[in-house]
Scaffold this motif. Structure first.
Motif, PDB file in Angstrom:
ATOM      1  N   HIS A 107     -79.063 -69.788 -29.110  1.00 53.49           N
ATOM      2  CA  HIS A 107     -77.690 -70.474 -29.255  1.00 53.49           C
ATOM      3  C   HIS A 107     -76.915 -69.319 -30.165  1.00 53.49           C
ATOM      4  O   HIS A 107     -75.866 -68.972 -29.554  1.00 53.49           O
ATOM      5  N   CYS A 108     -77.400 -68.857 -31.168  1.00 47.58           N
ATOM      6  CA  CYS A 108     -76.621 -67.861 -32.087  1.00 47.58           C
ATOM      7  C   CYS A 108     -76.339 -66.471 -31.161  1.00 47.58           C
ATOM      8  O   CYS A 108     -75.236 -66.086 -31.151  1.00 47.58           O
ATOM      9  N   ALA A 109     -77.187 -66.062 -30.396  1.00 48.05           N
ATOM     10  CA  ALA A 109     -77.297 -64.783 -29.948  1.00 48.05           C
ATOM     11  C   ALA A 109     -76.167 -64.907 -28.700  1.00 48.05           C
ATOM     12  O   ALA A 109     -75.053 -64.109 -28.464  1.00 48.05           O
ATOM     13  N   ASN A 110     -76.294 -66.162 -28.130  1.00 49.05           N
ATOM     14  CA  ASN A 110     -75.195 -66.439 -26.781  1.00 49.05           C
ATOM     15  C   ASN A 110     -73.731 -66.500 -27.387  1.00 49.05           C
ATOM     16  O   ASN A 110     -72.819 -66.132 -26.811  1.00 49.05           O
ATOM     17  N   ALA A 111     -73.553 -67.279 -28.666  1.00 50.35           N
ATOM     18  CA  ALA A 111     -72.397 -67.232 -29.371  1.00 50.35           C
ATOM     19  C   ALA A 111     -71.941 -65.954 -29.593  1.00 50.35           C
ATOM     20  O   ALA A 111     -70.361 -65.759 -29.528  1.00 50.35           O
ATOM     21  N   ILE A 112     -72.697 -65.175 -30.125  1.00 50.67           N
ATOM     22  CA  ILE A 112     -72.098 -63.738 -30.525  1.00 50.67           C
ATOM     23  C   ILE A 112     -71.654 -62.913 -29.266  1.00 50.67           C
ATOM     24  O   ILE A 112     -70.601 -62.380 -29.283  1.00 50.67           O
ATOM     25  N   ALA A 114     -86.124 -56.379 -21.340  1.00 46.30           N
ATOM     26  CA  ALA A 114     -84.987 -57.299 -20.727  1.00 46.30           C
ATOM     27  C   ALA A 114     -83.533 -56.597 -21.031  1.00 46.30           C
ATOM     28  O   ALA A 114     -83.254 -56.076 -21.897  1.00 46.30           O
ATOM     29  N   ALA A 115     -82.723 -56.452 -20.096  1.00 42.89           N
ATOM     30  CA  ALA A 115     -81.372 -56.084 -20.332  1.00 42.89           C
ATOM     31  C   ALA A 115     -80.536 -57.003 -21.013  1.00 42.89           C
ATOM     32  O   ALA A 115     -79.678 -56.530 -21.357  1.00 42.89           O
ATOM     33  N   ASP A 116     -80.734 -58.067 -21.127  1.00 39.23           N
ATOM     34  CA  ASP A 116     -79.851 -59.094 -21.772  1.00 39.23           C
ATOM     35  C   ASP A 116     -80.476 -59.265 -23.184  1.00 39.23           C
ATOM     36  O   ASP A 116     -81.688 -59.281 -23.419  1.00 39.23           O
ATOM     37  N   VAL A 117     -79.772 -59.642 -24.237  1.00 39.45           N
ATOM     38  CA  VAL A 117     -80.220 -59.642 -25.615  1.00 39.45           C
ATOM     39  C   VAL A 117     -81.127 -61.065 -25.820  1.00 39.45           C
ATOM     40  O   VAL A 117     -82.027 -60.960 -26.623  1.00 39.45           O
ATOM     41  N   VAL A 118     -80.609 -62.026 -25.023  1.00 37.04           N
ATOM     42  CA  VAL A 118     -81.402 -63.259 -25.077  1.00 37.04           C
ATOM     43  C   VAL A 118     -82.823 -63.208 -24.660  1.00 37.04           C
ATOM     44  O   VAL A 118     -83.478 -63.760 -25.259  1.00 37.04           O
ATOM     45  N   GLY A 119     -82.993 -62.294 -23.364  1.00 40.24           N
ATOM     46  CA  GLY A 119     -84.124 -62.191 -22.843  1.00 40.24           C
ATOM     47  C   GLY A 119     -85.221 -61.527 -23.748  1.00 40.24           C
ATOM     48  O   GLY A 119     -86.276 -61.854 -24.074  1.00 40.24           O
ATOM     49  N   ARG A 120     -84.554 -60.634 -24.468  1.00 38.94           N
ATOM     50  CA  ARG A 120     -85.233 -59.640 -25.517  1.00 38.94           C
ATOM     51  C   ARG A 120     -85.693 -60.736 -26.593  1.00 38.94           C
ATOM     52  O   ARG A 120     -86.850 -60.352 -27.378  1.00 38.94           O
ATOM     53  N   LEU A 121     -84.847 -61.253 -27.068  1.00 42.50           N
ATOM     54  CA  LEU A 121     -84.891 -62.059 -28.213  1.00 42.50           C
ATOM     55  C   LEU A 121     -86.206 -63.118 -28.140  1.00 42.50           C
ATOM     56  O   LEU A 121     -87.005 -63.284 -28.899  1.00 42.50           O
ATOM     57  N   GLU A 137     -84.780 -55.410 -35.599  1.00 45.91           N
ATOM     58  CA  GLU A 137     -83.481 -55.299 -35.467  1.00 45.91           C
ATOM     59  C   GLU A 137     -83.054 -54.229 -34.360  1.00 45.91           C
ATOM     60  O   GLU A 137     -82.149 -54.226 -33.632  1.00 45.91           O
ATOM     61  N   ASN A 138     -84.203 -53.358 -34.040  1.00 50.88           N
ATOM     62  CA  ASN A 138     -84.123 -52.371 -33.197  1.00 50.88           C
ATOM     63  C   ASN A 138     -84.039 -53.075 -31.779  1.00 50.88           C
ATOM     64  O   ASN A 138     -82.931 -52.586 -30.816  1.00 50.88           O
ATOM     65  N   VAL A 139     -84.861 -53.817 -31.401  1.00 53.10           N
ATOM     66  CA  VAL A 139     -85.052 -54.665 -30.231  1.00 53.10           C
ATOM     67  C   VAL A 139     -83.420 -55.469 -30.008  1.00 53.10           C
ATOM     68  O   VAL A 139     -83.117 -55.631 -28.764  1.00 53.10           O
ATOM     69  N   LEU A 140     -82.750 -56.202 -30.898  1.00 57.47           N
ATOM     70  CA  LEU A 140     -81.771 -56.874 -30.704  1.00 57.47           C
ATOM     71  C   LEU A 140     -80.417 -56.229 -31.117  1.00 57.47           C
ATOM     72  O   LEU A 140     -79.390 -56.438 -30.185  1.00 57.47           O
ATOM     73  N   ALA A 141     -80.382 -55.411 -31.944  1.00 55.51           N
ATOM     74  CA  ALA A 141     -79.126 -54.946 -32.362  1.00 55.51           C
ATOM     75  C   ALA A 141     -78.617 -53.520 -31.690  1.00 55.51           C
ATOM     76  O   ALA A 141     -77.321 -53.258 -31.625  1.00 55.51           O
TER      77      ALA A 141
END
Length: 460
Positions: free
Chosen positions: A70-75, A334-341, A378-382
């Motif tokens: 939810h946090c990633a989606n909100a960001i 995954a191209a999207d951050v939620v998928g990687r998360l 951090e590298n995966v998400l940021a």
């Protein structure tokens, strides 16, 4: 990793129930599984009493993962209000010195704040908290060679690949008077002393060892070494000499961003003057995944060839005797951050869970260990583009790539499997090994962790 409990502002007032931030605490209720209403500050409309989940009950792994999503989606939606509220909750249920799931979640929390800061999303939030959440990179330790050798021995995470690869290499180079090993690895040749010992004691006598090392600084992932490769090479040459073996050490500056082109070009020139007495081995230990994959934009509309495909096909043209691939059995592409998360959260619980078996809480080595995991998260998400080097692919995908590039699998023998099992006996009972196809796979409590595969050029 630092909390921002004392520096982050309290979450904005939660409406429509009228509770101000100061009246939250354990009385805060969330429905983490429901879709978010158009204007409500939390996911979904406020739940009925029967479906309420108190803040005190949000520390289950599934709830923490859902809150991070939810946090990633909100960001990504630049929703500062919702982002701030979820950050506040996560910060209170996931202290960085808590249990393994809490520490895992805390590292993801820091990575999400770093992403928001770097992308410019939710500026009102990140301006308030970013100063208190230090980048994981600031905590990565620079090891001496002795420290690093001891550090990698603490866990099978790297030792598994070392043991399997060395056994396969020894078999592949049998009878050759000259052995050329190309080291594409992240642990600064920590595998090589054992290989030197094995080659020095072979029945037909020690070969001449040529070692070519890819120097990928400054883009290299942890662990970091506090000495130059020239100094490290001198130590390895002296060690080989003490085993009555001649060794040549060479460093080639290169980068995964262009599929190690400078290294491959130099190897190709060297191959032109060989007389057939040299065995060539390419040892890939946890570094292939740093080559940009298709999601990094390495595929153009006019020339649909990925950098990973280009690298593997280039290695095939060198006609090596053996290529060893050791990688984590995960998929962070995954191209999207939620998928990687989601993928990272459901894999990186393993090192946090395992660390309790070999490092005491509060120890210096444990801080080093968890800082490296934090760097990876951090590298995966940021990060995005070529800066995002943690692009792991699973065992099956790497197998497809190797076969498409013109290699066939070489099965590990019983001797190699026996050596791996003997090594695992030195570690906690949760570690195990299994065979999948021709590969060996390291497991933790039955979950795949790292795979080792060996490849030789196909005849056709």
């Amino acid at each position: 990793m630092m909390q921002f409990t004392h520096t982050a502002p309290p979450p904005p007032p939660l409406h429509p129930n009228g509770h101000a931030a100061g009246g939250l605490g354990l009385g805060l209720f969330l429905d983490v599984g429901a879709p978010r209403a158009a204007r409500g500050p939390w996911p979904g409309s406020f739940p009925t009493p029967a479906s309420k989940i108190s803040l005190g009950n949000l520390n289950s792994t599934s709830c923490m993962e859902q809150l991070l999503v939810h946090c990633a989606n909100a960001i990504e939606a630049n929703d500062a209000t919702l982002t701030q509220q979820i950050l506040w909750v996560l910060n209170n249920i996931a202290p960085p010195d808590g249990d393994s799931n809490q520490r895992l979640t805390a590292s993801f929390l820091c990575a999400l704040v770093a992403r928001a800061s770097r992308t410019g999303a939710c500026k009102a939030v990140t301006a308030a908290v970013a100063a208190a959440v230090e980048s994981a990179a600031l905590h990565v330790h620079r090891f001496t060679a002795v420290e690093l050798a001891s550090f990698v021995d603490l866990t099978p995470w790297h030792r598994f690949g070392y043991t399997a690869a060395n056994a396969a290499i020894l078999e592949a180079v049998e009878g050759f008077p000259v052995v050329h090993v190309v080291e594409l690895g992240t642990t600064h040749c920590m595998q090589i002393p054992t290989l030197i010992d094995m080659l020095a004691s072979r029945a037909e006598g020690p070969p001449i060892l040529r070692l070519t090392v890819a120097d990928v600084e400054p883009s290299a992932p942890p662990p970091a070494l506090d000495m130059s490769y020239e100094e490290l090479g001198a130590k390895l040459v002296n060690f080989a000499r003490s085993r009555n073996m001649s060794m040549d050490f060479r460093v080639v500056p290169t980068t995964p961003a262009d599929a190690f082109t400078s290294l491959v070009d130099q190897l190709r020139v060297q191959q032109l003057v060989l007389d057939g007495t040299e065995a060539l081995v390419v040892n890939c230990h946890m570094l292939l995944h740093t080559v940009p994959d298709e999601t990094a934009g390495s595929v153009s509309l006019t020339q649909p060839v990925s950098l990973r495909t280009m690298l593997l096909k280039s290695l095939r043209t060198l006609d090596p005797n053996l290529v060893v691939v050791v990688e984590e059995d995960a998929d962070f592409t995954a191209a999207d951050v939620v998928g990687r998360l989601r993928a990272a959260f459901n894999f990186l619980w393993i090192p946090y869970d395992a660390v309790d078996t070999f490092l005491p809480k509060g120890s210096e080595q444990r801080r080093w260990y968890e800082a490296e995991i934090g760097w990876k998260v951090e590298n995966v998400l940021a990060q995005e583009g070529v800066e995002r080097v943690e692009r792991q692919e699973d065992r099956e995908r790497w197998g497809q790539r190797m076969r498409s590039a013109g290699f066939h699998a070489v099965a590990f023998g019983e001797e190699a499997a026996g050596e791996v099992k003997a090594m695992l006996n030195e570690h906690a009972a949760g570690w195990g090994m299994k065979r999948e196809d021709d590969d060996l796979v390291l497991t933790w409590k039955g979950h795949n962790v790292v795979f080792a595969s060996a490849w030789a050029p196909s005849s056709s």
